[in-house]
Design an enzyme around this catalytic site. Sequence first.
Site, PDB file in Angstrom:
ATOM      1  N   ASP A 125       1.252  -3.593 -17.537  1.00 51.65           N
ATOM      2  CA  ASP A 125       2.355  -3.080 -18.007  1.00 51.65           C
ATOM      3  C   ASP A 125       3.243  -2.830 -18.718  1.00 51.65           C
ATOM      4  O   ASP A 125       2.654  -3.982 -18.685  1.00 51.65           O
ATOM      5  CB  ASP A 125       2.994  -2.160 -17.125  1.00 51.65           C
ATOM      6  CG  ASP A 125       3.871  -3.416 -15.757  1.00 51.65           C
ATOM      7  OD1 ASP A 125       3.409  -4.315 -16.417  1.00 51.65           O
ATOM      8  OD2 ASP A 125       5.396  -3.420 -16.170  1.00 51.65           O
ATOM      9  N   GLU A 126       3.592  -2.204 -19.162  1.00 54.17           N
ATOM     10  CA  GLU A 126       4.848  -1.831 -20.893  1.00 54.17           C
ATOM     11  C   GLU A 126       4.449  -2.836 -21.516  1.00 54.17           C
ATOM     12  O   GLU A 126       4.942  -3.410 -22.029  1.00 54.17           O
ATOM     13  CB  GLU A 126       6.259  -2.140 -19.838  1.00 54.17           C
ATOM     14  CG  GLU A 126       6.275  -1.100 -19.311  1.00 54.17           C
ATOM     15  CD  GLU A 126       8.190  -1.732 -18.742  1.00 54.17           C
ATOM     16  OE1 GLU A 126       8.632  -0.845 -18.450  1.00 54.17           O
ATOM     17  OE2 GLU A 126       7.846  -2.437 -17.649  1.00 54.17           O
ATOM     18  N   SER A 127       2.667  -2.422 -21.685  1.00 49.40           N
ATOM     19  CA  SER A 127       2.343  -3.984 -23.358  1.00 49.40           C
ATOM     20  C   SER A 127       2.206  -3.486 -24.724  1.00 49.40           C
ATOM     21  O   SER A 127       1.608  -2.692 -24.794  1.00 49.40           O
ATOM     22  CB  SER A 127       0.927  -4.239 -22.821  1.00 49.40           C
ATOM     23  OG  SER A 127       0.993  -5.031 -21.917  1.00 49.40           O
TER      24      SER A 127
END
Length: 508
Positions: free
Chosen positions: A323-325
């Site tokens: 997530d949220e890379s």
Amino acid sequence: MILSKTKVLIIIMIALISCSNKEIIDYKSTTIDVIPIPNKVMKAAGFFEINKKTSLVFDRSLKNSAGFFKQYLTKGLGIEISGKSKNYSIVFSLDTAMVGIESYRITIDKESLLIESPSDIGAFYAVQTLRQLLPPSFENGTYGKDKVRLDLLKIEDSPRYEYRGFMLDVARHFFNADEVKHVIDLISAYKINKLHLHLTDDQGWRIEIKSWPNLTESGSRSSVNNEKGGFYTQKDYLEIQAYALKKHITIIPEIDMPGHINAALASYPELNCDNKAREPYSGIKVGFSSLCIKNDVTYKFVDDVIRELSSMTTGNYIHIGGDESRKTDKDDYINFINKTREIVESYGKEPIGWDEIVDADIESNAIVQFWGKVKNVKLASQKGAKIIMSPSDKIYLDIKYNDSTKLGLTWAGLNDIKDAYNWKPDSLIEGVSGNNILGVEAPLWTETIVTPNDLEYMVFPRLIGVSEIAWSKEENLNWKNYKERLKKHTLRLDNLNINYYKSEYFNR
């Protein structure tokens, strides 16, 4: 008494319970104040009394659950049931003809309490139901009497979803092995069967990896505001897992990659593209860190971590985050997720990822955890993936109850106990329903959660409602009915000394 030599004794016991000269009991459909609400309940006039003369017999394969129930009765009554009575018995019987290993059946008549299940898992869930049929004061040993009566009931029950989870973030703030065991005690009472441990993030690395020792020697020291660092040795991890397995909870470890990885980047400079170690991080921002995707050492690191974690983990799943890379190039991200999923599968485990992983080459056997982006979960469904439902605006337990809640965050809005209960996994998102849905999981991120008291306050009672969504038939879910049962259930929470949120709904 352990019935180890033959099944004949247990069959005889059931035959005696069911013998034709017993009074015919007229059971009628009813409801009971149990959470999660069982599928089918019938009640008759009269009672069954448990006292020091009551016998307890069990099939050997159900010894674990029978032991839990005996221990609970001993705590509640202040005496140990002797097993001397031939007429008044508690019987744990294995019934392999029942459908679903988590199913159970409870039959209470005037002379017996019969628990039937095809496995110890279902028998354990029967015990959790029986707990809620006994007085709340049993929970802390203040009942004060040496006998107790149960209504005459027939209960048939089994879960709606096979995956019923709770996630604990131990990276932002660390919770030690004993604190995690306490969490296991609490969530197992509501038939939760998965504990997802978010073991790594920008703020800390919490699991010993012997081939990369600096991950914990250095990376475990930091946390949000540097308030509560630490890590689990591999021995600690195995101890937590063994404790969970006795209560039929599968531990799912998460190594969040390729973002949310600053603790590792601060521990090993070679994981950075410029070969410079990052500074430890103690804030709460997200999306600023990334592994160096094109470096060969990155995949040696990933392989070593997954290899050691897989060798310790008895469950089928390894969570790879994803997530949220935001600092990872999209093509690099897709390549990384593809390779990491292959690595997990090479060690005999099934990878799970947050919903962003749908951009990678996932197949119909993929497991995607929905938390925020509707387009991601729709795409996952179209690709045939299995979905774990964790909608942040419904069941993220770090979100504040209301504007006056001191703990928690508001980025997903506010989330009171009605919000956490009053939604349906099958109809929340168009195109995501039925066989697409593997189950439901409620995460607790711990940016603002430091102590076990903090944890209890944000988790309870919202997780109780989530457990009912995950377990009970959709036609049995009703906010008004649930609210009344939950009001009564707070007395049990009081006796357990749980620091739960005192909702205004309890005063209505």
